[in-house]
Enzyme design. Structure first.
Site, mmCIF file in Angstrom:
data_model
loop_
_atom_site.group_PDB
_atom_site.id
_atom_site.type_symbol
_atom_site.label_atom_id
_atom_site.label_comp_id
_atom_site.label_asym_id
_atom_site.label_seq_id
_atom_site.Cartn_x
_atom_site.Cartn_y
_atom_site.Cartn_z
ATOM 1 N N PRO A 2 0.828 -1.216 0.000
ATOM 2 C CA PRO A 2 0.000 0.000 0.000
ATOM 3 C C PRO A 2 0.853 1.253 0.000
ATOM 4 O O PRO A 2 1.899 1.320 0.645
ATOM 5 C CB PRO A 2 -0.824 -0.128 1.281
ATOM 6 N N GLU A 3 0.377 2.270 -0.736
ATOM 7 C CA GLU A 3 1.087 3.541 -0.848
ATOM 8 C C GLU A 3 0.173 4.652 -0.320
ATOM 9 O O GLU A 3 -0.789 4.375 0.394
ATOM 10 C CB GLU A 3 1.490 3.767 -2.310
ATOM 11 N N LYS A 58 3.624 5.899 4.082
ATOM 12 C CA LYS A 58 2.867 4.653 3.886
ATOM 13 C C LYS A 58 2.418 4.046 5.215
ATOM 14 O O LYS A 58 1.945 2.908 5.245
ATOM 15 C CB LYS A 58 3.738 3.630 3.148
ATOM 16 N N ARG A 118 2.434 -9.756 7.466
ATOM 17 C CA ARG A 118 3.379 -10.768 6.987
ATOM 18 C C ARG A 118 4.824 -10.278 7.107
ATOM 19 O O ARG A 118 5.687 -10.968 7.607
ATOM 20 C CB ARG A 118 3.069 -11.126 5.529
ATOM 21 N N ARG A 267 12.780 -3.671 -9.467
ATOM 22 C CA ARG A 267 11.383 -3.243 -9.362
ATOM 23 C C ARG A 267 10.705 -3.347 -10.718
ATOM 24 O O ARG A 267 11.298 -3.021 -11.747
ATOM 25 C CB ARG A 267 11.284 -1.792 -8.871
#
Length: 279
Positions: A2-3, A58, A118, A267
């Site tokens: 998530p950003e 974030k 996680r 990336r």
């Protein structure tokens, strides 16, 4: 991971539900996800009230009525789920999200905030510790002090590619893999453009693209399809509206050409070779 759009969306949804609410239960199933002994964590939280929820980059910060903070970083594979659940006699949730849950925080009327961590963490911090842990973060994308000139200054002296700098949390906080590509597409520049070669007018387009892309994505609930509640129909809405991210091999919505998928510094990177230039 998530950003900014995802975490800001979650912040608003959570703030509506837990601000001003006391914590009634704390269940930890993975002690490594927290930074203090499980018993201390429970003793410090149960009975405390969440004053408000803040986002920084974030991460989310839960401000407690004793001045302490809960710092949440979901990182890769994390989740937040808020549901009304009864507890079993031994204090465990009757049902859980499909993914594993490391921490559950209970509120009045049986509501539970499930947190899957996680790779992430949920740390209990003093004000001083929280300030120290967030000290290296760059400015927020919508910080009123982040003018166009200040924005350009953040990239001065940086080597390498635009994407590498955009995802660097010390440059601008909250932008990651997805929105760096979306911002670059909106600004008509390739994510792998060398910072030293980017033209002045491109920086202005990038500045405005950052605002327009992030605002649009946040309004649509971000790209991660992990709704906070059963009746949450907004979260993940941007996933179907990404212009380039995760669309390798598909036609560009602008020119009809083929979106390219490649990698830069391990990336994933997506761009349109026709619409986006190298500077």
């Amino acid at each position: 991971m998530p950003e900014y759009p995802e975490m800001e969306h979650y912040r608003k949804l959570l703030a509506e539900r837990i601000s001003g609410q006391p914590i009634t239960d704390v269940i930890v199933t993975r002690p490594k996800s927290i930074n203090v002994p499980e018993e201390t964590f429970q003793e410090e939280l149960i009975g405390r009230t969440v004053w408000f929820v803040e986002r920084r980059g974030k991460m989310l910060l839960f401000h407690l009525d004793n001045g302490k903070r809960l710092l949440l970083h979901l990182m890769l594979g994390g989740l937040i789920r808020y549901e009304s659940r009864d507890l079993t006699p031994d204090g465990q949730p009757q049902e859980r999200p499909e993914r594993s849950v490391q921490v559950s925080i209970g509120f009045p009327q049986g509501e539970l905030c499930f947190i899957g961590l996680r790779l992430g963490y949920l740390h209990l911090l003093t004000v001083k510790e929280a300030i120290s842990q967030l000290a290296d973060l760059g400015p927020e994308p919508f910080d009123k002090w982040l003018t166009l000139e200040k924005f350009k200054e953040r990239f001065k002296g940086k080597r390498g590619s635009l994407k590498t700098a955009l995802v660097d949390q010390k440059v601008i906080a909250g932008i990651g893999n997805c929105y760096s590509d979306e911002i670059a597409f909106e600004a008509r520049v390739r994510p792998d453009a060398r910072i030293a070669d980017i033209e002045p007018e491109t920086w202005e387009r990038l500045y405005h693209a950052m605002h327009s892309v992030l605002a649009d994505a946040e309004a649509q609930g971000g790209y991660m399809e992990l709704p906070l509640t059963n009746d949450d129909t907004v979260t993940g809405g941007y996933n179907d509206n990404c212009r380039v991210y995760d669309r390798g091999g598909e036609p560009c919505l602008n020119c009809g050409g083929t979106i390219v998928q490649t990698e830069i510094n391990s990336r994933k990177m997506f761009y349109c070779p026709t619409c986006q230039k190298d500077r």
